[in-house]
Design a protein around this motif. Structure first.
Motif, PDB file in Angstrom:
ATOM      1  N   ALA A  35     -14.261   0.159 -12.636  1.00  0.00           N
ATOM      2  CA  ALA A  35     -13.347  -0.399 -11.646  1.00  0.00           C
ATOM      3  C   ALA A  35     -11.893  -0.163 -12.051  1.00  0.00           C
ATOM      4  O   ALA A  35     -11.057   0.186 -11.206  1.00  0.00           O
ATOM      5  N   VAL A  36     -11.591  -0.342 -13.324  1.00  0.00           N
ATOM      6  CA  VAL A  36     -10.229  -0.097 -13.808  1.00  0.00           C
ATOM      7  C   VAL A  36      -9.868   1.373 -13.623  1.00  0.00           C
ATOM      8  O   VAL A  36      -8.789   1.698 -13.107  1.00  0.00           O
ATOM      9  N   ILE A  37     -10.759   2.252 -14.014  1.00  0.00           N
ATOM     10  CA  ILE A  37     -10.496   3.691 -13.886  1.00  0.00           C
ATOM     11  C   ILE A  37     -10.308   4.064 -12.418  1.00  0.00           C
ATOM     12  O   ILE A  37      -9.353   4.777 -12.064  1.00  0.00           O
ATOM     13  N   ALA A  38     -11.201   3.584 -11.557  1.00  0.00           N
ATOM     14  CA  ALA A  38     -11.093   3.906 -10.128  1.00  0.00           C
ATOM     15  C   ALA A  38      -9.802   3.344  -9.550  1.00  0.00           C
ATOM     16  O   ALA A  38      -9.115   4.025  -8.763  1.00  0.00           O
ATOM     17  N   GLY A  39      -9.457   2.130  -9.913  1.00  0.00           N
ATOM     18  CA  GLY A  39      -8.226   1.528  -9.406  1.00  0.00           C
ATOM     19  C   GLY A  39      -6.994   2.273  -9.848  1.00  0.00           C
ATOM     20  O   GLY A  39      -6.085   2.535  -9.043  1.00  0.00           O
ATOM     21  N   VAL A  40      -6.939   2.631 -11.120  1.00  0.00           N
ATOM     22  CA  VAL A  40      -5.788   3.376 -11.636  1.00  0.00           C
ATOM     23  C   VAL A  40      -5.695   4.745 -10.965  1.00  0.00           C
ATOM     24  O   VAL A  40      -4.601   5.187 -10.576  1.00  0.00           O
ATOM     25  N   LEU A  41      -6.837   5.406 -10.809  1.00  0.00           N
ATOM     26  CA  LEU A  41      -6.819   6.716 -10.141  1.00  0.00           C
ATOM     27  C   LEU A  41      -6.376   6.590  -8.685  1.00  0.00           C
ATOM     28  O   LEU A  41      -5.617   7.434  -8.191  1.00  0.00           O
ATOM     29  N   LEU A  42      -6.827   5.556  -8.018  1.00  0.00           N
ATOM     30  CA  LEU A  42      -6.456   5.353  -6.617  1.00  0.00           C
ATOM     31  C   LEU A  42      -4.965   5.062  -6.477  1.00  0.00           C
ATOM     32  O   LEU A  42      -4.301   5.637  -5.605  1.00  0.00           O
ATOM     33  N   VAL A  43      -4.448   4.206  -7.341  1.00  0.00           N
ATOM     34  CA  VAL A  43      -3.016   3.914  -7.308  1.00  0.00           C
ATOM     35  C   VAL A  43      -2.218   5.168  -7.649  1.00  0.00           C
ATOM     36  O   VAL A  43      -1.230   5.504  -6.975  1.00  0.00           O
ATOM     37  N   GLY A  44      -2.648   5.873  -8.680  1.00  0.00           N
ATOM     38  CA  GLY A  44      -1.950   7.094  -9.079  1.00  0.00           C
ATOM     39  C   GLY A  44      -1.974   8.157  -7.996  1.00  0.00           C
ATOM     40  O   GLY A  44      -0.950   8.798  -7.698  1.00  0.00           O
ATOM     41  N   ALA A  45      -3.133   8.336  -7.372  1.00  0.00           N
ATOM     42  CA  ALA A  45      -3.246   9.331  -6.306  1.00  0.00           C
ATOM     43  C   ALA A  45      -2.425   8.923  -5.095  1.00  0.00           C
ATOM     44  O   ALA A  45      -1.799   9.764  -4.430  1.00  0.00           O
ATOM     45  N   SER A  46      -2.374   7.649  -4.817  1.00  0.00           N
ATOM     46  CA  SER A  46      -1.607   7.151  -3.678  1.00  0.00           C
ATOM     47  C   SER A  46      -0.110   7.329  -3.911  1.00  0.00           C
ATOM     48  O   SER A  46       0.613   7.772  -3.010  1.00  0.00           O
ATOM     49  N   LEU A  47       0.339   6.993  -5.101  1.00  0.00           N
ATOM     50  CA  LEU A  47       1.767   7.106  -5.402  1.00  0.00           C
ATOM     51  C   LEU A  47       2.225   8.550  -5.552  1.00  0.00           C
ATOM     52  O   LEU A  47       3.380   8.870  -5.268  1.00  0.00           O
ATOM     53  N   SER A  48       1.337   9.421  -5.995  1.00  0.00           N
ATOM     54  CA  SER A  48       1.724  10.822  -6.184  1.00  0.00           C
ATOM     55  C   SER A  48       1.566  11.646  -4.913  1.00  0.00           C
ATOM     56  O   SER A  48       1.999  12.787  -4.866  1.00  0.00           O
ATOM     57  N   GLY A  49       0.932  11.085  -3.886  1.00  0.00           N
ATOM     58  CA  GLY A  49       0.823  11.788  -2.612  1.00  0.00           C
ATOM     59  C   GLY A  49      -0.481  12.540  -2.420  1.00  0.00           C
ATOM     60  O   GLY A  49      -0.652  13.216  -1.410  1.00  0.00           O
ATOM     61  N   PHE A  50      -1.417  12.445  -3.369  1.00  0.00           N
ATOM     62  CA  PHE A  50      -2.699  13.131  -3.211  1.00  0.00           C
ATOM     63  C   PHE A  50      -3.566  12.461  -2.146  1.00  0.00           C
ATOM     64  O   PHE A  50      -4.410  13.093  -1.536  1.00  0.00           O
ATOM     65  N   VAL A  51      -3.365  11.181  -1.969  1.00  0.00           N
ATOM     66  CA  VAL A  51      -4.093  10.424  -0.965  1.00  0.00           C
ATOM     67  C   VAL A  51      -3.057   9.917   0.032  1.00  0.00           C
ATOM     68  O   VAL A  51      -1.918   9.605  -0.337  1.00  0.00           O
ATOM     69  N   ARG A  52      -3.455   9.830   1.274  1.00  0.00           N
ATOM     70  CA  ARG A  52      -2.549   9.343   2.298  1.00  0.00           C
ATOM     71  C   ARG A  52      -1.968   8.000   1.848  1.00  0.00           C
ATOM     72  O   ARG A  52      -2.691   7.076   1.499  1.00  0.00           O
ATOM     73  N   THR A  53      -0.674   7.913   1.831  1.00  0.00           N
ATOM     74  CA  THR A  53      -0.019   6.694   1.369  1.00  0.00           C
ATOM     75  C   THR A  53      -0.155   5.619   2.430  1.00  0.00           C
ATOM     76  O   THR A  53       0.439   5.673   3.491  1.00  0.00           O
ATOM     77  N   ASP A  54      -0.982   4.671   2.120  1.00  0.00           N
ATOM     78  CA  ASP A  54      -1.237   3.556   3.004  1.00  0.00           C
ATOM     79  C   ASP A  54      -1.199   2.300   2.139  1.00  0.00           C
ATOM     80  O   ASP A  54      -1.721   2.292   1.019  1.00  0.00           O
ATOM     81  N   ALA A  55      -0.583   1.251   2.639  1.00  0.00           N
ATOM     82  CA  ALA A  55      -0.451   0.020   1.858  1.00  0.00           C
ATOM     83  C   ALA A  55      -1.819  -0.539   1.485  1.00  0.00           C
ATOM     84  O   ALA A  55      -2.006  -1.057   0.380  1.00  0.00           O
ATOM     85  N   LEU A  56      -2.786  -0.414   2.381  1.00  0.00           N
ATOM     86  CA  LEU A  56      -4.119  -0.939   2.105  1.00  0.00           C
ATOM     87  C   LEU A  56      -4.770  -0.220   0.919  1.00  0.00           C
ATOM     88  O   LEU A  56      -5.371  -0.862   0.049  1.00  0.00           O
ATOM     89  N   ILE A  57      -4.632   1.076   0.854  1.00  0.00           N
ATOM     90  CA  ILE A  57      -5.206   1.846  -0.257  1.00  0.00           C
ATOM     91  C   ILE A  57      -4.541   1.445  -1.570  1.00  0.00           C
ATOM     92  O   ILE A  57      -5.212   1.261  -2.592  1.00  0.00           O
ATOM     93  N   LEU A  58      -3.244   1.268  -1.528  1.00  0.00           N
ATOM     94  CA  LEU A  58      -2.517   0.857  -2.722  1.00  0.00           C
ATOM     95  C   LEU A  58      -2.954  -0.542  -3.165  1.00  0.00           C
ATOM     96  O   LEU A  58      -3.188  -0.783  -4.355  1.00  0.00           O
ATOM     97  N   VAL A  59      -3.108  -1.452  -2.237  1.00  0.00           N
ATOM     98  CA  VAL A  59      -3.549  -2.818  -2.564  1.00  0.00           C
ATOM     99  C   VAL A  59      -4.972  -2.805  -3.110  1.00  0.00           C
ATOM    100  O   VAL A  59      -5.277  -3.513  -4.073  1.00  0.00           O
ATOM    101  N   ILE A  60      -5.843  -1.993  -2.519  1.00  0.00           N
ATOM    102  CA  ILE A  60      -7.220  -1.892  -3.025  1.00  0.00           C
ATOM    103  C   ILE A  60      -7.231  -1.355  -4.453  1.00  0.00           C
ATOM    104  O   ILE A  60      -7.961  -1.855  -5.312  1.00  0.00           O
ATOM    105  N   GLY A  61      -6.421  -0.349  -4.723  1.00  0.00           N
ATOM    106  CA  GLY A  61      -6.339   0.204  -6.077  1.00  0.00           C
ATOM    107  C   GLY A  61      -5.841  -0.818  -7.080  1.00  0.00           C
ATOM    108  O   GLY A  61      -6.399  -0.955  -8.184  1.00  0.00           O
ATOM    109  N   ILE A  62      -4.813  -1.556  -6.713  1.00  0.00           N
ATOM    110  CA  ILE A  62      -4.277  -2.590  -7.609  1.00  0.00           C
ATOM    111  C   ILE A  62      -5.306  -3.698  -7.809  1.00  0.00           C
ATOM    112  O   ILE A  62      -5.526  -4.163  -8.939  1.00  0.00           O
TER     113      ILE A  62
END
Length: 108
Positions: A35-62
């Motif tokens: 869960a930690v790895i997935a969350g960090v990857l999701l936040v990192g991908a969201s902030l770097s632009g690899f994943v569509r930047t959506d507040a919900l995705i960022l909140v889920i990652g955090i």
């Protein structure tokens, strides 16, 4: 002597139950790390632009990161507590066995 046997059997049952609980803690720790790895990857991908930047995705990652950290800490604490109880039960079992004054039988 039967009392010793019953006490040892009870301790063995306790040790088995505690070992099962320890295994569940280890499995929880694996899930928590994932869960930690997935969350960090999701936040990192969201902030770097690899994943569509959506507040919900960022909140889920955090949330996944924080939940994983909490679960990991809780599971680690529980595992340490269970491990110490296993050691104490094993020590008590060994004391009971030593107190029985068993004799070695020679095979022949």
């Amino acid at each position: 002597m039967t009392d010793f046997h019953q006490q040892i059997a009870d301790l063995e049952a306790d040790i088995d139950a505690l070992s099962d609980a320890a295994e569940r803690c280890r499995k929880s720790m694996i899930v928590a790390r994932l869960a930690v790895i997935a969350g960090v990857l999701l936040v990192g991908a969201s902030l770097s632009g690899f994943v569509r930047t959506d507040a919900l995705i960022l909140v889920i990652g955090i949330a996944a990161t924080l939940a994983g950290i909490g679960l990991l800490g809780s599971s680690r604490g529980s595992l340490e507590h269970i491990t110490s109880k296993i050691r104490a039960s094993e020590a008590r079992r060994d004391e009971l066995i030593d107190g029985m004054n068993l004799q070695t039988v020679q095979g022949g």
